[in-house]
Design a protein around this motif. Sequence first.
Motif, PDB file in Angstrom:
ATOM      1  N   ASP A 146       6.952 -26.828  23.778  1.00  0.00           N
ATOM      2  CA  ASP A 146       7.538 -25.670  24.458  1.00  0.00           C
ATOM      3  C   ASP A 146       7.677 -25.914  25.959  1.00  0.00           C
ATOM      4  OD1 ASP A 146       8.024 -24.143  22.237  1.00  0.00           O
ATOM      5  OD2 ASP A 146       6.181 -22.973  22.384  1.00  0.00           O
ATOM      6  N   ARG A 204      10.960 -27.513  26.215  1.00  0.00           N
ATOM      7  CA  ARG A 204      12.040 -26.560  25.958  1.00  0.00           C
ATOM      8  C   ARG A 204      12.282 -25.650  27.156  1.00  0.00           C
ATOM      9  NH1 ARG A 204       9.591 -26.078  20.326  1.00  0.00           N
ATOM     10  NH2 ARG A 204      11.142 -27.015  18.919  1.00  0.00           N
ATOM     11  N   GLN A 205      11.200 -25.280  27.836  1.00  0.00           N
ATOM     12  CA  GLN A 205      11.301 -24.342  28.951  1.00  0.00           C
ATOM     13  C   GLN A 205      11.549 -25.027  30.285  1.00  0.00           C
ATOM     14  OE1 GLN A 205       7.605 -22.211  28.556  1.00  0.00           O
ATOM     15  NE2 GLN A 205       8.124 -21.472  26.497  1.00  0.00           N
ATOM     16  N   GLU A 254       9.562 -27.053  31.858  1.00  0.00           N
ATOM     17  CA  GLU A 254       8.347 -27.261  32.650  1.00  0.00           C
ATOM     18  C   GLU A 254       7.901 -28.721  32.632  1.00  0.00           C
ATOM     19  OE1 GLU A 254       5.604 -24.584  30.882  1.00  0.00           O
ATOM     20  OE2 GLU A 254       6.681 -22.777  31.503  1.00  0.00           O
ATOM     21  N   ARG A 311      14.578 -32.949  25.821  1.00  0.00           N
ATOM     22  CA  ARG A 311      15.685 -32.079  25.421  1.00  0.00           C
ATOM     23  C   ARG A 311      16.895 -32.926  25.014  1.00  0.00           C
ATOM     24  NH1 ARG A 311      15.917 -27.176  29.747  1.00  0.00           N
ATOM     25  NH2 ARG A 311      15.573 -28.848  31.275  1.00  0.00           N
TER      26      ARG A 311
END
Length: 315
Positions: A42, A45-46, A48, A183
Amino acid sequence: MTSSRYAYLGPEGTFTEAALRTLPEAATRELVPMISVPAALDAVRQGEAAAALVPIENSVEGGVLATVDELASGRPLMIYREVLLPITFSLLVRPGTTLDQVKTVTGHPVAQAQVRRWLVSHLPDAQWESAASNADGARLVQEGRYDAAFAGEFAAPKYGLEPLFSDIHDAPNATTRFVLVGRPARPAARTGADKTSVALWLRSDRPGALLELLQEYMACGVNLMRIESRPTGEGIGRYCFQVDCEGHITDRRVGEALMGLRRLCASVRFLGSYPRADGVRPTPEAGTTDADFLAAADWLNRCLDGRPAESEDGR
């Protein structure tokens, strides 16, 4: 995107961190431990973290389900690298602890499968409790919540522990495979020693449906390296499949197989083409090299153009 950060399954002292540090680029990145595989992915995905290294497969226990499921669900991610790390465990304890004082042990569930026989032989009465990671188990021992933890010996100094036993494993040459996930973008360049991963969803549950998918690989001469089924959550008997095969998406035989799968499947998620960690180069069967596919396409074009498609002797 935070291009200088790589996330990994933490806390510090995990085998995942050890695997990540084998990558040359890790020396120039900020390495950020995360509490779980989903949390690490995650973070990517975000935005970070630029990438995350997570375990996906063990030679003893098979697939790491948290990673397998995360790659098939949520916003798409892609694999760009893989790392193979030989795994042996140490039994880490607080200084001064003796074997007869070990009543409770902890570690990651995948570790338990790799030391089960050792436990029966040396600590048959000890109670096992699973931890989020092997390093987290070491932290819990440091805090006094358990007597011992199975982890890498390199984790001992971090948590003020000492190895009571080392080089513990039920299966010689046990290895865990890790993947560096980012990503979606252009796949890593073809090296000639590559692997391609996809997730596949059947269009319908019927006899021969899986065989039909596997035949796409066979017809194109593509060798499979892993196939794993996982429930979709849509009801009993509803599964998706993750498949690793030899070759790169730009290899003609692999591209042809993937196009066939896209025609047959309800959905195909491309999970990446990336260099094989073992560097093994496949040897395509006769009729499945790039040159063979190009020659076949040229023959078809000659037929369409009305040009002679065969030599004078009919071959």
